[in-house]
Design a protein around this motif. Sequence first.
Motif, PDB file in Angstrom:
ATOM      1  N   LEU A   3       0.822  -1.203   0.000  1.00 32.84           N
ATOM      2  CA  LEU A   3       0.000   0.000   0.000  1.00 32.84           C
ATOM      3  C   LEU A   3       0.863   1.263   0.000  1.00 32.84           C
ATOM      4  O   LEU A   3       0.523   2.249  -0.647  1.00 32.84           O
ATOM      5  CB  LEU A   3      -0.933  -0.022   1.221  1.00 32.84           C
ATOM      6  CG  LEU A   3      -1.861   1.160   1.421  1.00 32.84           C
ATOM      7  CD1 LEU A   3      -2.789   1.344   0.223  1.00 32.84           C
ATOM      8  CD2 LEU A   3      -2.662   0.994   2.700  1.00 32.84           C
ATOM      9  N   LYS A   4       2.003   1.220   0.683  1.00 30.95           N
ATOM     10  CA  LYS A   4       2.859   2.409   0.782  1.00 30.95           C
ATOM     11  C   LYS A   4       3.389   2.887  -0.567  1.00 30.95           C
ATOM     12  O   LYS A   4       3.834   4.018  -0.691  1.00 30.95           O
ATOM     13  CB  LYS A   4       4.014   2.162   1.743  1.00 30.95           C
ATOM     14  CG  LYS A   4       5.014   1.142   1.278  1.00 30.95           C
ATOM     15  CD  LYS A   4       6.082   0.929   2.344  1.00 30.95           C
ATOM     16  CE  LYS A   4       7.054  -0.160   1.966  1.00 30.95           C
ATOM     17  NZ  LYS A   4       7.998  -0.419   3.063  1.00 30.95           N
ATOM     18  N   GLU A   5       3.330   2.029  -1.584  1.00 27.85           N
ATOM     19  CA  GLU A   5       3.812   2.426  -2.904  1.00 27.85           C
ATOM     20  C   GLU A   5       2.857   3.370  -3.616  1.00 27.85           C
ATOM     21  O   GLU A   5       3.260   4.077  -4.536  1.00 27.85           O
ATOM     22  CB  GLU A   5       4.075   1.189  -3.757  1.00 27.85           C
ATOM     23  CG  GLU A   5       5.198   0.332  -3.193  1.00 27.85           C
ATOM     24  CD  GLU A   5       5.444  -0.926  -3.991  1.00 27.85           C
ATOM     25  OE1 GLU A   5       5.420  -0.866  -5.246  1.00 27.85           O
ATOM     26  OE2 GLU A   5       5.656  -1.984  -3.368  1.00 27.85           O
ATOM     27  N   ALA A  93       2.108   0.604   9.978  1.00 25.07           N
ATOM     28  CA  ALA A  93       1.890  -0.838   9.798  1.00 25.07           C
ATOM     29  C   ALA A  93       0.936  -1.093   8.637  1.00 25.07           C
ATOM     30  O   ALA A  93       1.172  -1.994   7.818  1.00 25.07           O
ATOM     31  CB  ALA A  93       1.346  -1.457  11.081  1.00 25.07           C
ATOM     32  N   LEU A  94      -0.143  -0.309   8.527  1.00 29.11           N
ATOM     33  CA  LEU A  94      -1.112  -0.511   7.450  1.00 29.11           C
ATOM     34  C   LEU A  94      -0.468  -0.324   6.086  1.00 29.11           C
ATOM     35  O   LEU A  94      -0.824  -1.022   5.122  1.00 29.11           O
ATOM     36  CB  LEU A  94      -2.309   0.424   7.611  1.00 29.11           C
ATOM     37  CG  LEU A  94      -3.446   0.246   6.611  1.00 29.11           C
ATOM     38  CD1 LEU A  94      -4.022  -1.184   6.683  1.00 29.11           C
ATOM     39  CD2 LEU A  94      -4.533   1.264   6.842  1.00 29.11           C
ATOM     40  N   LEU A  95       0.491   0.574   5.977  1.00 31.00           N
ATOM     41  CA  LEU A  95       1.162   0.798   4.697  1.00 31.00           C
ATOM     42  C   LEU A  95       1.938  -0.424   4.220  1.00 31.00           C
ATOM     43  O   LEU A  95       2.298  -0.529   3.047  1.00 31.00           O
ATOM     44  CB  LEU A  95       2.092   2.007   4.789  1.00 31.00           C
ATOM     45  CG  LEU A  95       1.377   3.358   4.870  1.00 31.00           C
ATOM     46  CD1 LEU A  95       2.395   4.472   5.095  1.00 31.00           C
ATOM     47  CD2 LEU A  95       0.537   3.630   3.638  1.00 31.00           C
ATOM     48  N   GLU A  96       2.177  -1.380   5.096  1.00 31.40           N
ATOM     49  CA  GLU A  96       2.859  -2.616   4.710  1.00 31.40           C
ATOM     50  C   GLU A  96       1.897  -3.661   4.133  1.00 31.40           C
ATOM     51  O   GLU A  96       2.318  -4.723   3.689  1.00 31.40           O
ATOM     52  CB  GLU A  96       3.581  -3.215   5.916  1.00 31.40           C
ATOM     53  CG  GLU A  96       4.738  -2.364   6.424  1.00 31.40           C
ATOM     54  CD  GLU A  96       5.847  -2.212   5.390  1.00 31.40           C
ATOM     55  OE1 GLU A  96       6.172  -3.190   4.682  1.00 31.40           O
ATOM     56  OE2 GLU A  96       6.386  -1.088   5.264  1.00 31.40           O
ATOM     57  N   MET A  97       0.590  -3.364   4.118  1.00 35.32           N
ATOM     58  CA  MET A  97      -0.394  -4.302   3.574  1.00 35.32           C
ATOM     59  C   MET A  97      -0.144  -4.550   2.096  1.00 35.32           C
ATOM     60  O   MET A  97       0.088  -3.625   1.329  1.00 35.32           O
ATOM     61  CB  MET A  97      -1.823  -3.755   3.754  1.00 35.32           C
ATOM     62  CG  MET A  97      -2.895  -4.645   3.159  1.00 35.32           C
ATOM     63  SD  MET A  97      -4.539  -3.878   3.191  1.00 35.32           S
ATOM     64  CE  MET A  97      -5.066  -4.353   4.828  1.00 35.32           C
TER      65      MET A  97
END
Length: 101
Positions: A3-5, A93-97
């Motif tokens: 997601l962070k991308e 942490a959510l951005l690692e999804m």
Amino acid sequence: MKLKEIAHTRTGDKGNMSNIAVIPYDEKDYPMLKEFLTAKRVEEFFSEICFGEVRRYELDNICAFNFVLEESLGGGVTRSLAVDKHGKSLGMALLEMEIEK
């Protein structure tokens, strides 16, 4: 991809509740995120620490989402013995999804 991308987050916390805003870098990714990034998926992603309801609010006018995670901070930031149980860490942490694009 993670997601962070394609998105970033802004977060907050109050008591035992955290909120995570997810904002895509490019508005063209908003419809895909709207379909993929459901409250259920976020709830499953945080299942080990979030023991309450997860609600998603859609902010179509600014192409963003706000997720509210109840009972997710170990009793609250000032009551928890865990290190860094703030909303900021949940946003990161959510951005690692992993997402499908």
